[in-house]
Design a protein around this motif. Sequence first.
Motif, PDB file in Angstrom:
ATOM      1  N   ARG A   5      33.705 -12.421  -8.732  1.00 12.25           N
ATOM      2  CA  ARG A   5      34.883 -13.080  -8.172  1.00 12.25           C
ATOM      3  C   ARG A   5      35.034 -14.491  -8.719  1.00 12.25           C
ATOM      4  NH1 ARG A   5      32.909 -11.189  -2.831  1.00 12.25           N
ATOM      5  NH2 ARG A   5      33.687  -9.075  -2.667  1.00 12.25           N
ATOM      6  N   ILE A   6      33.948 -15.208  -8.852  1.00 15.00           N
ATOM      7  CA  ILE A   6      34.007 -16.563  -9.405  1.00 15.00           C
ATOM      8  C   ILE A   6      34.469 -16.512 -10.863  1.00 15.00           C
ATOM      9  CG2 ILE A   6      32.604 -18.565 -10.044  1.00 15.00           C
ATOM     10  CD1 ILE A   6      31.004 -18.053  -7.462  1.00 15.00           C
ATOM     11  N   GLY A   7      33.990 -15.530 -11.612  1.00 10.87           N
ATOM     12  CA  GLY A   7      34.440 -15.346 -12.989  1.00 10.87           C
ATOM     13  C   GLY A   7      35.923 -15.045 -13.056  1.00 10.87           C
ATOM     14  N   LEU A   8      36.413 -14.234 -12.128  1.00  9.16           N
ATOM     15  CA  LEU A   8      37.843 -13.916 -12.079  1.00  9.16           C
ATOM     16  C   LEU A   8      38.669 -15.154 -11.755  1.00  9.16           C
ATOM     17  CD1 LEU A   8      38.787 -11.025 -12.574  1.00  9.16           C
ATOM     18  CD2 LEU A   8      39.295 -10.863 -10.158  1.00  9.16           C
ATOM     19  N   ILE A   9      38.159 -16.024 -10.895  1.00 14.18           N
ATOM     20  CA  ILE A   9      38.851 -17.272 -10.579  1.00 14.18           C
ATOM     21  C   ILE A   9      38.955 -18.141 -11.825  1.00 14.18           C
ATOM     22  CG2 ILE A   9      38.641 -19.447  -9.300  1.00 14.18           C
ATOM     23  CD1 ILE A   9      37.478 -17.778  -6.972  1.00 14.18           C
ATOM     24  N   ILE A  10      37.877 -18.240 -12.580  1.00 17.36           N
ATOM     25  CA  ILE A  10      37.874 -19.058 -13.795  1.00 17.36           C
ATOM     26  C   ILE A  10      38.858 -18.502 -14.821  1.00 17.36           C
ATOM     27  CG2 ILE A  10      36.450 -19.783 -15.751  1.00 17.36           C
ATOM     28  CD1 ILE A  10      34.101 -19.945 -13.721  1.00 17.36           C
ATOM     29  N   VAL A  11      38.866 -17.193 -15.001  1.00 18.88           N
ATOM     30  CA  VAL A  11      39.807 -16.564 -15.938  1.00 18.88           C
ATOM     31  C   VAL A  11      41.245 -16.799 -15.485  1.00 18.88           C
ATOM     32  CG1 VAL A  11      40.606 -14.331 -16.813  1.00 18.88           C
ATOM     33  CG2 VAL A  11      38.175 -14.855 -16.788  1.00 18.88           C
ATOM     34  N   SER A  12      41.482 -16.723 -14.180  1.00 19.09           N
ATOM     35  CA  SER A  12      42.829 -16.960 -13.656  1.00 19.09           C
ATOM     36  C   SER A  12      43.288 -18.385 -13.923  1.00 19.09           C
ATOM     37  CB  SER A  12      42.868 -16.687 -12.154  1.00 19.09           C
ATOM     38  OG  SER A  12      42.569 -15.351 -11.886  1.00 19.09           O
ATOM     39  N   ILE A  13      42.397 -19.346 -13.767  1.00 16.48           N
ATOM     40  CA  ILE A  13      42.739 -20.740 -14.052  1.00 16.48           C
ATOM     41  C   ILE A  13      43.082 -20.911 -15.526  1.00 16.48           C
ATOM     42  CG2 ILE A  13      41.793 -23.086 -14.158  1.00 16.48           C
ATOM     43  CD1 ILE A  13      40.263 -22.392 -11.558  1.00 16.48           C
ATOM     44  N   LEU A  14      42.332 -20.253 -16.391  1.00 19.26           N
ATOM     45  CA  LEU A  14      42.628 -20.327 -17.821  1.00 19.26           C
ATOM     46  C   LEU A  14      43.988 -19.706 -18.149  1.00 19.26           C
ATOM     47  CD1 LEU A  14      39.109 -19.507 -19.304  1.00 19.26           C
ATOM     48  CD2 LEU A  14      40.261 -21.731 -19.217  1.00 19.26           C
ATOM     49  N   ILE A  15      44.326 -18.618 -17.473  1.00 23.56           N
ATOM     50  CA  ILE A  15      45.626 -17.983 -17.695  1.00 23.56           C
ATOM     51  C   ILE A  15      46.746 -18.884 -17.200  1.00 23.56           C
ATOM     52  CG2 ILE A  15      47.100 -16.037 -16.991  1.00 23.56           C
ATOM     53  CD1 ILE A  15      44.582 -14.291 -17.138  1.00 23.56           C
ATOM     54  N   ILE A  16      46.537 -19.567 -16.083  1.00 23.23           N
ATOM     55  CA  ILE A  16      47.545 -20.514 -15.591  1.00 23.23           C
ATOM     56  C   ILE A  16      47.764 -21.621 -16.619  1.00 23.23           C
ATOM     57  CG2 ILE A  16      47.982 -22.320 -13.872  1.00 23.23           C
ATOM     58  CD1 ILE A  16      46.724 -20.461 -11.793  1.00 23.23           C
ATOM     59  N   ILE A  17      46.695 -22.138 -17.177  1.00 18.85           N
ATOM     60  CA  ILE A  17      46.823 -23.182 -18.201  1.00 18.85           C
ATOM     61  C   ILE A  17      47.597 -22.644 -19.407  1.00 18.85           C
ATOM     62  CG2 ILE A  17      45.524 -24.609 -19.843  1.00 18.85           C
ATOM     63  CD1 ILE A  17      43.352 -24.831 -17.630  1.00 18.85           C
ATOM     64  N   GLY A  18      47.301 -21.428 -19.809  1.00 13.92           N
ATOM     65  CA  GLY A  18      48.027 -20.813 -20.915  1.00 13.92           C
ATOM     66  C   GLY A  18      49.499 -20.633 -20.604  1.00 13.92           C
ATOM     67  N   GLN A  19      49.814 -20.210 -19.376  1.00 17.08           N
ATOM     68  CA  GLN A  19      51.213 -20.034 -18.992  1.00 17.08           C
ATOM     69  C   GLN A  19      51.952 -21.366 -18.943  1.00 17.08           C
ATOM     70  OE1 GLN A  19      53.029 -17.318 -18.589  1.00 17.08           O
ATOM     71  NE2 GLN A  19      51.335 -15.929 -18.960  1.00 17.08           N
ATOM     72  N   LEU A  20      51.250 -22.429 -18.563  1.00 11.26           N
ATOM     73  CA  LEU A  20      51.883 -23.747 -18.527  1.00 11.26           C
ATOM     74  C   LEU A  20      52.248 -24.235 -19.929  1.00 11.26           C
ATOM     75  CD1 LEU A  20      49.788 -25.546 -15.768  1.00 11.26           C
ATOM     76  CD2 LEU A  20      52.198 -24.885 -15.657  1.00 11.26           C
ATOM     77  N   THR A  21      51.517 -23.784 -20.933  1.00 14.58           N
ATOM     78  CA  THR A  21      51.861 -24.170 -22.302  1.00 14.58           C
ATOM     79  C   THR A  21      53.081 -23.409 -22.813  1.00 14.58           C
ATOM     80  OG1 THR A  21      50.366 -22.560 -23.308  1.00 14.58           O
ATOM     81  CG2 THR A  21      49.470 -24.756 -22.856  1.00 14.58           C
ATOM     82  N   LEU A  22      53.384 -22.255 -22.203  1.00 11.62           N
ATOM     83  CA  LEU A  22      54.514 -21.434 -22.641  1.00 11.62           C
ATOM     84  C   LEU A  22      55.830 -21.800 -21.967  1.00 11.62           C
ATOM     85  CD1 LEU A  22      52.782 -17.938 -22.707  1.00 11.62           C
ATOM     86  CD2 LEU A  22      53.272 -19.445 -24.640  1.00 11.62           C
ATOM     87  N   VAL A  23      55.769 -22.641 -20.933  1.00 12.27           N
ATOM     88  CA  VAL A  23      56.985 -23.010 -20.206  1.00 12.27           C
ATOM     89  C   VAL A  23      57.877 -23.870 -21.105  1.00 12.27           C
ATOM     90  CG1 VAL A  23      57.874 -24.340 -18.249  1.00 12.27           C
ATOM     91  CG2 VAL A  23      55.895 -22.870 -17.941  1.00 12.27           C
ATOM     92  N   ASN A  24      59.164 -23.564 -21.081  1.00 15.21           N
ATOM     93  CA  ASN A  24      60.156 -24.352 -21.812  1.00 15.21           C
ATOM     94  C   ASN A  24      60.539 -25.548 -20.927  1.00 15.21           C
ATOM     95  OD1 ASN A  24      62.227 -25.398 -23.289  1.00 15.21           O
ATOM     96  ND2 ASN A  24      63.536 -23.586 -23.161  1.00 15.21           N
ATOM     97  N   TYR A  25      59.948 -26.708 -21.197  1.00 16.42           N
ATOM     98  CA  TYR A  25      60.143 -27.867 -20.339  1.00 16.42           C
ATOM     99  C   TYR A  25      61.519 -28.515 -20.516  1.00 16.42           C
ATOM    100  CZ  TYR A  25      55.280 -27.498 -19.049  1.00 16.42           C
ATOM    101  OH  TYR A  25      54.083 -27.046 -18.562  1.00 16.42           O
ATOM    102  N   SER A  26      62.247 -28.172 -21.547  1.00 14.97           N
ATOM    103  CA  SER A  26      63.598 -28.716 -21.696  1.00 14.97           C
ATOM    104  C   SER A  26      64.593 -27.966 -20.811  1.00 14.97           C
ATOM    105  CB  SER A  26      64.036 -28.660 -23.156  1.00 14.97           C
ATOM    106  OG  SER A  26      64.085 -27.317 -23.595  1.00 14.97           O
ATOM    107  N   ASP A  27      64.254 -26.747 -20.409  1.00 14.64           N
ATOM    108  CA  ASP A  27      65.103 -25.965 -19.503  1.00 14.64           C
ATOM    109  C   ASP A  27      64.191 -25.231 -18.517  1.00 14.64           C
ATOM    110  OD1 ASP A  27      67.074 -24.529 -18.246  1.00 14.64           O
ATOM    111  OD2 ASP A  27      67.474 -23.202 -19.952  1.00 14.64           O
ATOM    112  N   LEU A  28      64.041 -25.779 -17.324  1.00 14.66           N
ATOM    113  CA  LEU A  28      63.115 -25.222 -16.343  1.00 14.66           C
ATOM    114  C   LEU A  28      63.750 -24.156 -15.452  1.00 14.66           C
ATOM    115  CD1 LEU A  28      61.263 -28.479 -15.258  1.00 14.66           C
ATOM    116  CD2 LEU A  28      60.422 -26.675 -16.754  1.00 14.66           C
ATOM    117  N   SER A  29      64.854 -23.571 -15.866  1.00 10.84           N
ATOM    118  CA  SER A  29      65.528 -22.569 -15.045  1.00 10.84           C
ATOM    119  C   SER A  29      64.695 -21.287 -14.977  1.00 10.84           C
ATOM    120  CB  SER A  29      66.906 -22.258 -15.614  1.00 10.84           C
ATOM    121  OG  SER A  29      66.781 -21.638 -16.872  1.00 10.84           O
TER     122      SER A  29
END
Length: 63
Positions: A5-29
């Motif tokens: 479970r702790i490993g899954l939490i760490i992987v989830s945090i890494l995926i969140i960081i990855g998703q934050l890099t994919l967000v188009n910050y010029s258009d947050l719609s």
Amino acid sequence: MKKFRIGLIIVSILIIIGQLTLVNYSDLSWSENAGSYLGIISMIFLILGMILSNKHETKSQEK
């Protein structure tokens, strides 16, 4: 099981960081970033589920 479970939490945090890099910050719609937003929301729910599962397991072992 707790280490998994702790490993899954760490992987989830890494995926969140990855998703934050994919967000188009010029258009947050929603229409522009729906996939990233859904990925972030689902990983937050997964993290909460794993934390609550760890707490439940700890409580049941104390009895």
